[in-house]
Write a protein that holds these residues in place. Structure first.
Motif, short mmCIF file in Angstrom:
data_model
loop_
_atom_site.label_atom_id
_atom_site.label_comp_id
_atom_site.label_asym_id
_atom_site.label_seq_id
_atom_site.Cartn_x
_atom_site.Cartn_y
_atom_site.Cartn_z
N GLU A 274 0.84 -1.20 0.00
CA GLU A 274 0.00 0.00 0.00
C GLU A 274 0.87 1.26 0.00
OE1 GLU A 274 -3.84 -1.97 2.33
OE2 GLU A 274 -2.28 -0.95 3.47
N LYS A 275 1.92 1.23 0.79
CA LYS A 275 2.85 2.37 0.80
C LYS A 275 3.59 2.48 -0.53
CE LYS A 275 4.89 1.28 4.84
NZ LYS A 275 3.99 0.49 5.71
N VAL A 276 3.98 1.34 -1.10
CA VAL A 276 4.69 1.35 -2.38
C VAL A 276 3.81 1.92 -3.49
CG1 VAL A 276 5.72 -0.09 -4.18
CG2 VAL A 276 6.25 -0.54 -1.79
N ALA A 277 2.51 1.61 -3.46
CA ALA A 277 1.60 2.12 -4.50
C ALA A 277 1.58 3.64 -4.50
CB ALA A 277 0.20 1.56 -4.28
N PHE A 278 1.41 4.24 -3.32
CA PHE A 278 1.41 5.71 -3.25
C PHE A 278 2.79 6.24 -3.65
CE2 PHE A 278 2.19 9.71 -0.98
CZ PHE A 278 1.16 10.48 -1.51
N ALA A 279 3.85 5.57 -3.21
CA ALA A 279 5.21 6.00 -3.54
C ALA A 279 5.48 5.91 -5.05
CB ALA A 279 6.23 5.18 -2.77
N THR A 280 4.80 4.99 -5.73
CA THR A 280 4.93 4.90 -7.19
C THR A 280 4.38 6.15 -7.86
OG1 THR A 280 4.78 2.49 -7.12
CG2 THR A 280 4.31 3.55 -9.23
N ILE A 281 3.25 6.63 -7.35
CA ILE A 281 2.69 7.88 -7.88
C ILE A 281 3.66 9.03 -7.63
CG2 ILE A 281 0.75 9.49 -7.73
CD1 ILE A 281 -0.94 7.07 -6.68
N VAL A 282 4.28 9.04 -6.44
CA VAL A 282 5.26 10.07 -6.12
C VAL A 282 6.43 10.01 -7.09
CG1 VAL A 282 6.82 11.00 -4.36
CG2 VAL A 282 4.60 10.05 -3.67
N GLN A 283 6.91 8.79 -7.42
CA GLN A 283 8.01 8.67 -8.36
C GLN A 283 7.63 9.23 -9.72
OE1 GLN A 283 10.29 4.97 -8.74
NE2 GLN A 283 10.34 5.22 -10.97
N LEU A 284 6.42 8.95 -10.18
CA LEU A 284 5.98 9.46 -11.47
C LEU A 284 5.92 10.99 -11.47
CD1 LEU A 284 3.22 6.84 -12.34
CD2 LEU A 284 5.43 7.11 -13.45
N VAL A 285 5.51 11.55 -10.33
CA VAL A 285 5.51 13.01 -10.21
C VAL A 285 6.94 13.55 -10.26
CG1 VAL A 285 4.97 14.94 -8.67
CG2 VAL A 285 3.31 13.09 -8.97
N LEU A 286 7.85 12.89 -9.56
CA LEU A 286 9.27 13.29 -9.58
C LEU A 286 9.81 13.29 -11.01
CD1 LEU A 286 11.07 11.45 -6.62
CD2 LEU A 286 11.12 13.91 -7.08
N GLU A 287 9.39 12.28 -11.77
CA GLU A 287 9.87 12.13 -13.15
C GLU A 287 9.21 13.11 -14.11
OE1 GLU A 287 10.82 7.33 -13.28
OE2 GLU A 287 8.83 8.06 -13.80
N LYS A 288 8.18 13.82 -13.61
CA LYS A 288 7.37 14.67 -14.49
C LYS A 288 6.79 13.85 -15.63
CE LYS A 288 9.75 19.05 -13.48
NZ LYS A 288 10.54 18.54 -12.34
N ALA A 289 6.27 12.68 -15.26
CA ALA A 289 5.64 11.79 -16.24
C ALA A 289 4.39 12.47 -16.81
CB ALA A 289 5.25 10.47 -15.57
N PRO A 290 3.96 12.08 -18.01
CA PRO A 290 2.74 12.67 -18.59
C PRO A 290 1.55 12.48 -17.65
CG PRO A 290 3.92 11.35 -20.22
CD PRO A 290 4.59 11.10 -18.91
N TYR A 291 0.67 13.48 -17.62
CA TYR A 291 -0.51 13.41 -16.76
C TYR A 291 -1.33 12.15 -17.04
CZ TYR A 291 0.14 18.21 -15.06
OH TYR A 291 0.63 19.34 -14.47
N GLU A 292 -1.40 11.76 -18.33
CA GLU A 292 -2.19 10.59 -18.68
C GLU A 292 -1.65 9.34 -17.99
OE1 GLU A 292 -0.75 12.65 -20.80
OE2 GLU A 292 -2.44 13.74 -21.69
N GLU A 293 -0.33 9.23 -17.91
CA GLU A 293 0.29 8.06 -17.27
C GLU A 293 0.03 8.08 -15.77
OE1 GLU A 293 4.50 5.62 -17.60
OE2 GLU A 293 4.52 7.79 -17.90
N ILE A 294 0.19 9.24 -15.15
CA ILE A 294 -0.07 9.36 -13.71
C ILE A 294 -1.54 9.05 -13.41
CG2 ILE A 294 -0.09 10.93 -11.73
CD1 ILE A 294 2.23 12.45 -13.06
N ASP A 295 -2.43 9.58 -14.24
CA ASP A 295 -3.86 9.36 -14.02
C ASP A 295 -4.25 7.89 -14.22
OD1 ASP A 295 -4.24 11.98 -13.36
OD2 ASP A 295 -5.03 12.60 -15.31
N GLN A 296 -3.55 7.21 -15.14
CA GLN A 296 -3.82 5.78 -15.34
C GLN A 296 -3.48 5.00 -14.07
OE1 GLN A 296 -1.15 3.48 -17.90
NE2 GLN A 296 -2.93 2.42 -18.78
N VAL A 297 -2.35 5.32 -13.46
CA VAL A 297 -1.93 4.63 -12.23
C VAL A 297 -2.88 4.98 -11.09
CG1 VAL A 297 -0.11 4.49 -10.49
CG2 VAL A 297 0.49 4.45 -12.92
N ILE A 298 -3.23 6.25 -10.94
CA ILE A 298 -4.17 6.65 -9.89
C ILE A 298 -5.53 5.98 -10.09
CG2 ILE A 298 -5.50 8.60 -8.96
CD1 ILE A 298 -3.03 10.36 -9.40
N GLY A 299 -5.99 5.94 -11.33
CA GLY A 299 -7.28 5.31 -11.62
C GLY A 299 -7.27 3.83 -11.26
N PHE A 300 -6.18 3.14 -11.59
CA PHE A 300 -6.06 1.72 -11.25
C PHE A 300 -6.09 1.53 -9.74
CE2 PHE A 300 -3.18 -1.76 -9.98
CZ PHE A 300 -3.90 -2.84 -10.48
#
Length: 361
Positions: A274-300
């Motif tokens: 559960e902590k890793v899942a939220f931390a994955t979103i944090v990593q994507l934010v750090l990477e400045k990943a595309p919003y669509e990719e971040i939203d796909q992970v959050i949606g899942f």
């Protein structure tokens, strides 16, 4: 730099496998076994565990796992082992039970059979034990001499475990591709001892694809007591694909931030994945990943009940200081955050945590 991929000698997944453990130990050439077993599993499945040992008239010493996967725990078990009366170590239970069995195997120089009874982490297949303090704080990664000799996965047992544990396993597995991709880009040295391989990154990608395609269905089926192909595929993704993917593909910011979160008092009751899942979103934010990719992970994560906000983790305080402590711990000297393909400072992690929380909201 050489490229390395490693894995358990054999991975077996099927139905009723726990009744064959003695047979599998004999295949390793062992005639006397020592099993470290989760107390709940011991109380419910003792008859199934001992069945094949009794059929083969093979001595089995059973030790209930208690406490933490800590240096003290491992040393106590090794000291209690009768080495001349033990030829194989067996670990039966969840991640900490298995990591303890692997560490005991490492310290006693004996082969190990790993029997996960939940699919909540990717620990079973790796040549690595995560050690904690006796109080439950992250201590260190313990590199082992080799991967497990056998990993035996009984689908029937795992499917009966609480659904939250399967979801947590998906949270842990969710980070695998993103961390492996970061390590591939940076040329980082993985836990396998070299740089990533095409095979490792491909397994990590297959892990993510399986989660996104079948995770929601598998959760629905488990809640209804159905052991469907989707459930079997998610079990394989959580344990094997993620296990090989993280070890030979590499860890990066997601697990670094997880390690920092273990120090936060308000998320003590939050599971590893559960902590890793939220931390994955944090990593994507750090990477400045595309919003669509971040939203796909959050949606899942939202669909299957994984945390997407600090509040979901149990962190309700508005005090920034504990989060800064998390960020600083994430950037400690030996942290996997240094495997990211760009420089990261603690303040960057703090800002990403807050941005991920806002995005999740």
């Amino acid at each position: 730099m050489m490229q390395i991929i490693c894995s358990p000698t054999k991975y077996i997944q099927g139905h009723g496998e726990i009744r064959k453990l003695g047979d599998y130990c004999l295949q390793l050439g062992a005639t006397r076994a020592y099993a470290i077993i989760d107390p709940y599993i011991f109380s419910v499945y003792k008859k199934e565990i001992t069945y094949s040992f009794e059929m083969n008239e093979m001595p089995l010493v059973m030790c209930e796992f208690k406490g933490e996967c800590s240096r003290n725990q491992v040393n106590e078990i090794v000291a209690a082992l009768g080495l001349k009366d033990t030829e194989v170590i067996i670990g039966i239970g969840g991640g900490k039970t298995l990591d303890t069995a692997k560490a005991v195997s490492h310290m006693s120089n004996l082969p190990v059979v790993i029997v996960p009874t939940v699919a909540s982490t990717d620990a079973p297949c790796s040549a690595l034990s995560v050690l904690y303090t006796d109080e439950g704080d992250f201590d260190c990664y313990l590199p082992l001499k080799r991967n497990p000799d056998l990993v035996i996965v009984d689908v029937d047992i795992i499917a009966k475990a609480p659904a939250r544990l399967l979801v947590a396993g998906m949270g842990d597995a969710l980070s695998t591709f993103y961390e492996a991709k970061a390590c591939r880009e940076s040329g980082a040295i993985t836990h396998a001892g070299g740089t990533s391989t095409i095979a490792a990154l491909s397994l990590a990608r297959a892990c993510l694809d399986t989660l996104l395609a079948e995770g929601e269905t598998a959760l629905k089926d488990v809640k209804q007591g159905i052991t469907s192909p989707a459930v079997e595929h998610i079990i394989e993704a959580n344990i094997y694909l993620s296990g090989i993917g993280f070890e030979s593909g590499g860890l990066a910011a997601a697990h670094a931030i997880h390690n920092g979160l273990t120090l936060h008092e308000e998320c003590r009751n939050t599971l590893h994945g559960e902590k890793v899942a939220f931390a994955t979103i944090v990593q994507l934010v750090l990477e400045k990943a595309p919003y669509e990719e971040i939203d796909q992970v959050i949606g899942f994560c939202k669909k299957i009940g994984l945390p997407v906000t600090l509040n979901d983790l149990g962190i309700t305080s508005k005090d920034i200081d504990p989060l800064m402590m998390v960020a600083e711990a994430s950037c400690s000297e030996d942290s996997p955050i240094w495997n990211m393909p760009f420089e990261v400072q603690a303040v960057d992690v703090l800002e990403a945590i807050l941005a991920a929380d806002a995005r999740g909201q």
